[in-house]
Design an enzyme around this catalytic site. Structure first.
Site, PDB file in Angstrom:
ATOM      1  N   HIS A  37     -11.929  -4.603  -6.893  1.00 21.96           N
ATOM      2  CA  HIS A  37     -11.568  -4.015  -5.602  1.00 21.96           C
ATOM      3  C   HIS A  37     -11.556  -2.505  -5.741  1.00 21.96           C
ATOM      4  CE1 HIS A  37      -7.909  -3.796  -7.963  1.00 21.96           C
ATOM      5  NE2 HIS A  37      -7.587  -2.760  -7.194  1.00 21.96           N
ATOM      6  N   HIS A 121     -12.485   4.651  -7.131  1.00 27.39           N
ATOM      7  CA  HIS A 121     -13.220   4.030  -8.227  1.00 27.39           C
ATOM      8  C   HIS A 121     -12.975   2.528  -8.198  1.00 27.39           C
ATOM      9  CE1 HIS A 121      -9.110   4.539  -9.823  1.00 27.39           C
ATOM     10  NE2 HIS A 121      -9.370   3.413 -10.481  1.00 27.39           N
TER      11      HIS A 121
END
Ligand code: ATP
Ligand code: MG
Length: 187
Positions: A37, A121
């Site tokens: 995720h 990220h």
């Protein structure tokens, strides 16, 4: 208490591609496919009654859908040892804007401010002390040209996170749709 964070779920195709990069690094714990995720905002442990306030505040976040591209690789380190590797996100003003809107919604809901800068990220693996910095550097170099097709962000998600001995379990508690601005009223 309940542990919460806001994030973006990723399409299965993208998760497949990211998973295929995994393996071959000593001392690495790779993030399982279901857990991949992008964290938009870590909230942390809050008393359970705060959950509704947070969800209501987040439901007021207004943003239009946008495309996001995962490209490049990077790492974080501590005391000059790699702690994790991640897939990068192509610069996206729309993503930053969504982050800002979520941040102010959470402040309105009484969530403590986040001091750390937002560094979007996708965590791929975390390392223990046995990881070899050279091998990690090699992995980053070998995958530096990684680039996935863009995907459309149509909602963000409030996740709960249960920490366990075999890693965290995330649960999508609420999905908040991103909606294109309504057409001007005809009347
Ligand atoms: P574990 O803590 O067991 O390694 P995890 O970090 O995936 O697992 P959480 O700590 O619940 O699980 O974090 C959920 C998400 O929020 C992860 O993407 C994590 O990287 C991110 N996160 C956790 N703590 C912070 C923090 N202090 N600041 C920013 N992001 C965080
Ligand atoms: Mg953590």
């Amino acid at each position: 208490m309940i542990r919460l964070f806001c994030g973006l779920a990723l399409p299965a195709q993208l998760r497949d591609r990211l998973i295929s990069l995994g393996g071959g690094l000593p001392g690495a714990r790779w993030v399982p496919e279901d857990n991949l995720h992008l964290t938009l905002r870590f909230i942390g442990e809050v008393p359970e009654p705060s959950f509704d306030d947070i969800a209501v505040a987040l439901s007021a976040v207004k943003a239009a859908p946008f495309d996001l591209t995962v490209a490049g690789m990077g790492h974080f380190e501590r005391k000059r040892r790699p702690t994790m590797v991640w897939a990068g996100i192509e610069p996206s003003p729309r993503l930053l804007d969504l982050h800002v809107r979520i941040e102010s919604a959470l402040r309105r809901a009484g969530v403590e401010g986040e001091e750390r800068q937002f560094q979007p990220h996708i965590t791929l693996a975390r390392f223990d002390a046995s990881a070899s910095p050279e091998r990690v550097a090699g992995f980053l170099q070998a995958n530096s040209l990684f680039r996935a097709p863009p995907f459309r962000v149509e909602h963000f998600t409030l996740f709960s996170s249960m920490l366990g001995r075999s890693g965290p379990t995330y649960h999508a508690e609420v999905e908040f749709p991103l909606a294109a601005a309504l057409a001007p009223d005809r009347f």
